[in-house]
Structures are given as C-alpha cells and as structure tokens.
Scaffold this motif. Structure first.
Motif, PDB file in Angstrom:
ATOM      1  N   MET A 139       4.662 -34.587   0.816  1.00  0.00           N
ATOM      2  CA  MET A 139       4.177 -34.159   1.716  1.00  0.00           C
ATOM      3  C   MET A 139       4.757 -34.279   3.116  1.00  0.00           C
ATOM      4  O   MET A 139       4.123 -34.306   4.399  1.00  0.00           O
ATOM      5  CB  MET A 139       2.473 -34.962   1.849  1.00  0.00           C
ATOM      6  N   GLU A 140       5.885 -34.430   3.259  1.00  0.00           N
ATOM      7  CA  GLU A 140       6.689 -34.889   4.379  1.00  0.00           C
ATOM      8  C   GLU A 140       6.751 -33.861   5.523  1.00  0.00           C
ATOM      9  O   GLU A 140       6.677 -34.082   6.748  1.00  0.00           O
ATOM     10  CB  GLU A 140       8.044 -35.089   4.072  1.00  0.00           C
ATOM     11  N   ASN A 141       6.652 -32.433   5.371  1.00  0.00           N
ATOM     12  CA  ASN A 141       6.672 -31.539   6.008  1.00  0.00           C
ATOM     13  C   ASN A 141       5.287 -30.613   6.385  1.00  0.00           C
ATOM     14  O   ASN A 141       5.127 -29.687   6.863  1.00  0.00           O
ATOM     15  CB  ASN A 141       7.738 -30.256   5.471  1.00  0.00           C
ATOM     16  N   PHE A 142       4.162 -31.412   5.583  1.00  0.00           N
ATOM     17  CA  PHE A 142       3.034 -30.987   5.820  1.00  0.00           C
ATOM     18  C   PHE A 142       2.129 -31.539   7.013  1.00  0.00           C
ATOM     19  O   PHE A 142       2.455 -32.792   7.177  1.00  0.00           O
ATOM     20  CB  PHE A 142       2.179 -30.828   4.576  1.00  0.00           C
ATOM     21  N   THR A 143       1.134 -31.189   7.320  1.00  0.00           N
ATOM     22  CA  THR A 143       0.242 -31.494   8.356  1.00  0.00           C
ATOM     23  C   THR A 143      -1.320 -31.559   7.865  1.00  0.00           C
ATOM     24  O   THR A 143      -1.494 -30.491   7.365  1.00  0.00           O
ATOM     25  CB  THR A 143       0.369 -30.946   9.681  1.00  0.00           C
ATOM     26  N   PHE A 144      -2.019 -32.588   7.641  1.00  0.00           N
ATOM     27  CA  PHE A 144      -3.229 -32.509   7.109  1.00  0.00           C
ATOM     28  C   PHE A 144      -4.129 -32.931   8.317  1.00  0.00           C
ATOM     29  O   PHE A 144      -3.792 -34.035   9.078  1.00  0.00           O
ATOM     30  CB  PHE A 144      -3.430 -33.639   5.897  1.00  0.00           C
ATOM     31  N   TYR A 145      -5.107 -32.279   8.420  1.00  0.00           N
ATOM     32  CA  TYR A 145      -5.897 -32.303   9.943  1.00  0.00           C
ATOM     33  C   TYR A 145      -7.333 -31.869   9.627  1.00  0.00           C
ATOM     34  O   TYR A 145      -7.767 -31.007   8.831  1.00  0.00           O
ATOM     35  CB  TYR A 145      -5.122 -31.599  11.001  1.00  0.00           C
ATOM     36  N   LYS A 146      -8.323 -32.586  10.401  1.00  0.00           N
ATOM     37  CA  LYS A 146      -9.566 -32.035  10.288  1.00  0.00           C
ATOM     38  C   LYS A 146      -9.776 -30.842  11.209  1.00  0.00           C
ATOM     39  O   LYS A 146      -9.309 -30.813  12.532  1.00  0.00           O
ATOM     40  CB  LYS A 146     -10.436 -33.204  10.746  1.00  0.00           C
ATOM     41  N   LEU A 147     -10.582 -29.854  10.975  1.00  0.00           N
ATOM     42  CA  LEU A 147     -10.850 -28.936  11.881  1.00  0.00           C
ATOM     43  C   LEU A 147     -11.843 -29.151  12.770  1.00  0.00           C
ATOM     44  O   LEU A 147     -12.982 -29.713  12.528  1.00  0.00           O
ATOM     45  CB  LEU A 147     -11.382 -27.669  10.747  1.00  0.00           C
ATOM     46  N   ASP A 148     -11.731 -28.859  14.075  1.00  0.00           N
ATOM     47  CA  ASP A 148     -12.611 -29.044  15.194  1.00  0.00           C
ATOM     48  C   ASP A 148     -13.752 -28.247  14.880  1.00  0.00           C
ATOM     49  O   ASP A 148     -13.941 -27.131  14.395  1.00  0.00           O
ATOM     50  CB  ASP A 148     -12.039 -28.496  16.438  1.00  0.00           C
ATOM     51  N   SER A 149     -14.961 -28.566  15.320  1.00  0.00           N
ATOM     52  CA  SER A 149     -16.348 -28.134  15.022  1.00  0.00           C
ATOM     53  C   SER A 149     -16.481 -26.882  15.615  1.00  0.00           C
ATOM     54  O   SER A 149     -17.125 -25.981  15.158  1.00  0.00           O
ATOM     55  CB  SER A 149     -17.446 -29.134  15.472  1.00  0.00           C
ATOM     56  N   GLY A 150     -15.676 -26.567  16.734  1.00  0.00           N
ATOM     57  CA  GLY A 150     -15.686 -25.186  17.350  1.00  0.00           C
ATOM     58  C   GLY A 150     -15.008 -24.255  17.003  1.00  0.00           C
ATOM     59  O   GLY A 150     -14.875 -23.076  17.211  1.00  0.00           O
ATOM     60  N   SER A 151     -14.024 -24.613  15.904  1.00  0.00           N
ATOM     61  CA  SER A 151     -12.953 -23.645  15.323  1.00  0.00           C
ATOM     62  C   SER A 151     -13.583 -22.633  14.255  1.00  0.00           C
ATOM     63  O   SER A 151     -14.657 -22.836  13.754  1.00  0.00           O
ATOM     64  CB  SER A 151     -12.078 -24.359  14.648  1.00  0.00           C
ATOM     65  N   ASP A 152     -13.037 -21.522  14.340  1.00  0.00           N
ATOM     66  CA  ASP A 152     -13.376 -20.556  13.294  1.00  0.00           C
ATOM     67  C   ASP A 152     -13.105 -21.215  11.838  1.00  0.00           C
ATOM     68  O   ASP A 152     -12.325 -21.804  11.451  1.00  0.00           O
ATOM     69  CB  ASP A 152     -12.261 -19.304  13.326  1.00  0.00           C
ATOM     70  N   ILE A 153     -14.183 -20.810  11.049  1.00  0.00           N
ATOM     71  CA  ILE A 153     -14.364 -21.401   9.627  1.00  0.00           C
ATOM     72  C   ILE A 153     -13.142 -20.416   9.075  1.00  0.00           C
ATOM     73  O   ILE A 153     -13.308 -19.294   8.874  1.00  0.00           O
ATOM     74  CB  ILE A 153     -15.753 -20.956   9.104  1.00  0.00           C
ATOM     75  N   PRO A 154     -12.372 -21.174   8.084  1.00  0.00           N
ATOM     76  CA  PRO A 154     -11.205 -20.292   7.445  1.00  0.00           C
ATOM     77  C   PRO A 154     -11.735 -19.784   6.092  1.00  0.00           C
ATOM     78  O   PRO A 154     -11.242 -20.169   4.890  1.00  0.00           O
ATOM     79  CB  PRO A 154     -10.325 -21.488   6.906  1.00  0.00           C
ATOM     80  N   TYR A 155     -12.682 -19.008   6.213  1.00  0.00           N
ATOM     81  CA  TYR A 155     -13.044 -18.143   5.183  1.00  0.00           C
ATOM     82  C   TYR A 155     -12.083 -17.564   3.911  1.00  0.00           C
ATOM     83  O   TYR A 155     -12.399 -17.681   2.652  1.00  0.00           O
ATOM     84  CB  TYR A 155     -14.054 -16.989   5.493  1.00  0.00           C
ATOM     85  N   GLU A 156     -10.845 -17.227   4.682  1.00  0.00           N
ATOM     86  CA  GLU A 156      -9.971 -16.749   3.819  1.00  0.00           C
ATOM     87  C   GLU A 156      -9.663 -17.680   2.888  1.00  0.00           C
ATOM     88  O   GLU A 156      -9.407 -17.451   1.668  1.00  0.00           O
ATOM     89  CB  GLU A 156      -8.851 -16.263   4.739  1.00  0.00           C
TER      90      GLU A 156
END
Length: 155
Positions: A1-18
């Motif tokens: 996972m060296e080149n990957f970023t795992f992050y929490k989506l901010d509450s105001g962000s668009d929901i990633p429906y795709e």
C-alpha cells in the motif's frame, strides 16, 4: 500500500456514488444507509480506486455496508487491505463485532469474507426481493436472501 492513500471522506464532500454502485445496485439502496455511514476512500495518487462505507448498527457492532474496488485494481489484495482497515477502525472505536451482508448467490464474496476471518452469523430472508424494486441476478441466480457474516474483534 506504499503508493496508496487511505482517507476518510469529509462530511461536506460529494458522495462517491460511482464507486458505491460497484457493490450496490441502485442509488436509492445506497441512500438508505450512506448518510449515517462513514466513508473511506483509497486513492492511487491520481484517482479514487476503492471505497469503504462503515455503519454503526449499535455501540458494539459496526457493519461494512459497502466495499468496492475498481475493475483495474481487483484481485490484487486491495479488498483485504480494506477489510484490515475496517477492523482497525472498528477496534479503535471500541466496537466488539464487525459485520457484513452479502447475497446468497455471491459465492466469491462469501469466500472472500471467510478468508478474511468472518463467519456466517445469520440470514436475512428475502432481503433482496423485498428491498429492491426489480429482480437482481448474480452467477445466473436470482438474489433473494442476505447472508450476514461477522468477525469477533476480541480475537
């Protein structure tokens, strides 16, 4: 996972429906849980390639409501990384059990969860026939029941 970023989506962000639609059939079904879920994304440096939605069922049980990896990153261990992250998040937040539900026709998914330490806990009869407006098929079979699997975090 060296080149990957795992992050929490901010509450105001668009929901990633795709991304969420890779693991759920309709936006309406996603909307039943997504507004009370915490969404995490995995990014490869250019785009989000995986999603994880965690939903608190109770003060002791956290449920994986959605977990999906884009086509070009499948079969590379990304799903198992997301399961590991979900276990860490659940443990850090004091949950005792991590659960997930999948279709009775999702043989590959059931094996995946079992490989990652989950055991079958129950069945939600007629879940897919009662919660979706149209029949859904997987592996040539109509999805009917939801298989619930659980992982005891105290192990």
């Amino acid at each position: 996972m060296e080149n990957f970023t795992f992050y929490k989506l901010d509450s105001g962000s668009d929901i990633p429906y795709e991304l969420l639609l890779l693991a759920d059939e309709t936006v309406e079904a996603i909307n039943q849980y997504i507004f009370n879920s915490v969404i995490y994304l995995l990014n490869d440096g250019m785009k989000d390639m995986a999603v994880l939605a965690l939903y608190p069922n109770s003060s002791t049980e956290l449920e994986i409501k959605n977990i999906a990896v884009t086509e070009d990153y499948r079969s590379q261990g990304i799903g198992s990384i997301l399961i590991k992250k979900s276990k860490e998040i659940a443990t850090e937040n004091g949950y005792k059990t991590l659960t997930v539900g999948t279709s009775d026709t999702g043989f590959q998914q059931i094996r995946f969860y079992e490989k990652n330490g989950f055991i079958k806990k129950g069945i939600r009869k007629n879940f897919f026939t009662e919660h979706y407006p149209f029949p859904i098929y997987e592996n040539g079979l109509q999805m009917r029941d939801m298989i619930v699997l659980a992982h005891d975090l105290s192990e």
